[in-house]
Scaffold this motif. Structure first.
Motif, PDB file in Angstrom:
ATOM      1  N   LEU A  29      60.177 -23.172  86.970  1.00 26.50           N
ATOM      2  CA  LEU A  29      60.207 -22.286  86.257  1.00 26.50           C
ATOM      3  C   LEU A  29      59.187 -21.165  86.317  1.00 26.50           C
ATOM      4  O   LEU A  29      59.686 -19.927  87.374  1.00 26.50           O
ATOM      5  CB  LEU A  29      59.778 -21.900  84.274  1.00 26.50           C
ATOM      6  CG  LEU A  29      60.045 -20.638  83.765  1.00 26.50           C
ATOM      7  CD1 LEU A  29      61.036 -20.026  83.972  1.00 26.50           C
ATOM      8  CD2 LEU A  29      59.273 -20.920  82.399  1.00 26.50           C
ATOM      9  N   TYR A  30      57.572 -21.491  86.489  1.00 27.25           N
ATOM     10  CA  TYR A  30      57.132 -20.768  87.569  1.00 27.25           C
ATOM     11  C   TYR A  30      57.197 -20.580  89.456  1.00 27.25           C
ATOM     12  O   TYR A  30      56.432 -19.410  89.252  1.00 27.25           O
ATOM     13  CB  TYR A  30      55.176 -21.462  87.625  1.00 27.25           C
ATOM     14  CG  TYR A  30      55.236 -21.417  85.508  1.00 27.25           C
ATOM     15  CD1 TYR A  30      55.412 -20.198  84.661  1.00 27.25           C
ATOM     16  CD2 TYR A  30      54.436 -22.019  85.597  1.00 27.25           C
ATOM     17  CE1 TYR A  30      54.628 -20.786  83.978  1.00 27.25           C
ATOM     18  CE2 TYR A  30      53.610 -22.454  84.177  1.00 27.25           C
ATOM     19  CZ  TYR A  30      54.551 -21.469  83.183  1.00 27.25           C
ATOM     20  OH  TYR A  30      54.083 -21.640  81.889  1.00 27.25           O
ATOM     21  N   ILE A  31      57.861 -21.518  89.947  1.00 28.52           N
ATOM     22  CA  ILE A  31      58.534 -21.485  91.573  1.00 28.52           C
ATOM     23  C   ILE A  31      59.470 -20.202  91.300  1.00 28.52           C
ATOM     24  O   ILE A  31      59.587 -19.383  92.462  1.00 28.52           O
ATOM     25  CB  ILE A  31      58.482 -22.652  91.679  1.00 28.52           C
ATOM     26  CG1 ILE A  31      57.075 -23.471  91.792  1.00 28.52           C
ATOM     27  CG2 ILE A  31      59.515 -22.329  92.753  1.00 28.52           C
ATOM     28  CD1 ILE A  31      57.334 -24.418  92.703  1.00 28.52           C
ATOM     29  N   LYS A  32      60.275 -20.711  90.055  1.00 33.14           N
ATOM     30  CA  LYS A  32      61.491 -19.921  89.901  1.00 33.14           C
ATOM     31  C   LYS A  32      60.926 -18.312  90.012  1.00 33.14           C
ATOM     32  O   LYS A  32      61.470 -16.937  90.585  1.00 33.14           O
ATOM     33  CB  LYS A  32      62.575 -19.987  89.047  1.00 33.14           C
ATOM     34  CG  LYS A  32      63.403 -19.149  88.733  1.00 33.14           C
ATOM     35  CD  LYS A  32      64.688 -20.063  87.839  1.00 33.14           C
ATOM     36  CE  LYS A  32      65.725 -19.205  87.952  1.00 33.14           C
ATOM     37  NZ  LYS A  32      66.937 -19.392  86.422  1.00 33.14           N
ATOM     38  N   ILE A  33      60.509 -17.817  88.844  1.00 38.76           N
ATOM     39  CA  ILE A  33      59.472 -16.773  88.698  1.00 38.76           C
ATOM     40  C   ILE A  33      58.428 -16.101  89.984  1.00 38.76           C
ATOM     41  O   ILE A  33      58.976 -14.913  90.115  1.00 38.76           O
ATOM     42  CB  ILE A  33      58.520 -16.137  87.196  1.00 38.76           C
ATOM     43  CG1 ILE A  33      59.598 -16.391  86.766  1.00 38.76           C
ATOM     44  CG2 ILE A  33      57.906 -15.298  87.381  1.00 38.76           C
ATOM     45  CD1 ILE A  33      58.493 -17.248  85.193  1.00 38.76           C
ATOM     46  N   ASN A  35      59.006 -16.370  92.883  1.00 36.14           N
ATOM     47  CA  ASN A  35      60.528 -16.472  94.041  1.00 36.14           C
ATOM     48  C   ASN A  35      61.125 -15.332  93.678  1.00 36.14           C
ATOM     49  O   ASN A  35      62.276 -15.425  94.862  1.00 36.14           O
ATOM     50  CB  ASN A  35      60.495 -17.903  94.788  1.00 36.14           C
ATOM     51  CG  ASN A  35      60.331 -18.882  94.689  1.00 36.14           C
ATOM     52  OD1 ASN A  35      58.856 -18.154  95.276  1.00 36.14           O
ATOM     53  ND2 ASN A  35      60.361 -19.753  95.184  1.00 36.14           N
ATOM     54  N   SER A  36      61.458 -14.958  92.181  1.00 33.78           N
ATOM     55  CA  SER A  36      62.266 -14.304  92.146  1.00 33.78           C
ATOM     56  C   SER A  36      62.268 -12.922  92.706  1.00 33.78           C
ATOM     57  O   SER A  36      61.207 -12.001  93.032  1.00 33.78           O
ATOM     58  CB  SER A  36      61.972 -13.723  90.858  1.00 33.78           C
ATOM     59  OG  SER A  36      63.344 -12.983  90.346  1.00 33.78           O
ATOM     60  N   PRO A  37      63.586 -11.991  93.122  1.00 31.94           N
ATOM     61  CA  PRO A  37      63.421 -11.204  94.162  1.00 31.94           C
ATOM     62  C   PRO A  37      63.259  -9.598  92.631  1.00 31.94           C
ATOM     63  O   PRO A  37      62.980  -8.599  93.587  1.00 31.94           O
ATOM     64  CB  PRO A  37      64.590 -10.935  93.996  1.00 31.94           C
ATOM     65  CG  PRO A  37      65.625 -11.344  94.408  1.00 31.94           C
ATOM     66  CD  PRO A  37      64.593 -13.053  93.537  1.00 31.94           C
ATOM     67  N   ASP A  38      63.619 -10.038  91.620  1.00 28.92           N
ATOM     68  CA  ASP A  38      62.867  -8.983  90.955  1.00 28.92           C
ATOM     69  C   ASP A  38      61.450  -9.094  90.639  1.00 28.92           C
ATOM     70  O   ASP A  38      61.237  -7.668  89.976  1.00 28.92           O
ATOM     71  CB  ASP A  38      63.379  -9.516  89.199  1.00 28.92           C
ATOM     72  CG  ASP A  38      65.404  -9.742  89.706  1.00 28.92           C
ATOM     73  OD1 ASP A  38      65.934  -8.867  90.418  1.00 28.92           O
ATOM     74  OD2 ASP A  38      66.228 -10.425  89.212  1.00 28.92           O
ATOM     75  N   VAL A  39      60.924 -10.047  90.715  1.00 31.02           N
ATOM     76  CA  VAL A  39      59.355  -9.213  90.939  1.00 31.02           C
ATOM     77  C   VAL A  39      58.462  -8.885  92.212  1.00 31.02           C
ATOM     78  O   VAL A  39      58.821  -9.376  92.528  1.00 31.02           O
ATOM     79  CB  VAL A  39      59.304 -10.914  90.455  1.00 31.02           C
ATOM     80  CG1 VAL A  39      57.122 -10.275  90.252  1.00 31.02           C
ATOM     81  CG2 VAL A  39      58.924 -11.382  89.360  1.00 31.02           C
ATOM     82  N   GLU A  40      58.260  -7.986  92.138  1.00 32.57           N
ATOM     83  CA  GLU A  40      57.969  -7.283  93.217  1.00 32.57           C
ATOM     84  C   GLU A  40      56.480  -7.420  93.199  1.00 32.57           C
ATOM     85  O   GLU A  40      56.509  -7.277  95.461  1.00 32.57           O
ATOM     86  CB  GLU A  40      57.974  -5.730  93.362  1.00 32.57           C
ATOM     87  CG  GLU A  40      60.174  -5.411  93.432  1.00 32.57           C
ATOM     88  CD  GLU A  40      60.349  -4.566  92.784  1.00 32.57           C
ATOM     89  OE1 GLU A  40      59.350  -3.198  92.929  1.00 32.57           O
ATOM     90  OE2 GLU A  40      62.019  -3.916  92.812  1.00 32.57           O
TER      91      GLU A  40
END
Length: 73
Positions: A29-33, A35-40
């Protein structure tokens, strides 16, 4: 050192495997967050990437405990 029953050993290992699974799920989950393009914000991405590394470390520790149980008890 007193030995534990085979049934108790299996139960302990099962619980430890579940704990390891929680650690790895959190890591994913933390890796997904991170790497998320929504998190700038870089600071947030780095924080989640660091937490993912820590969760992997926890999973590695749990695996060491499982190995000790398997090899010693």
């Amino acid at each position: 050192m007193a030995m534990i029953s085979n049934q108790n050993k299996k139960e302990i290992i099962s619980e430890m495997e579940m704990m390891k699974g929680f650690e790895l799920t959190a890591k994913d989950l933390y890796i997904k967050i991170a790497n998320s393009p929504d998190v700038e914000q870089r600071q947030i991405k780095d924080a989640f990437a660091n937490m993912a590394e820590e969760e992997q470390g926890h999973a590695d520790i749990v695996q060491k405990i499982i190995n000790i149980i398997n090899n010693t008890l």
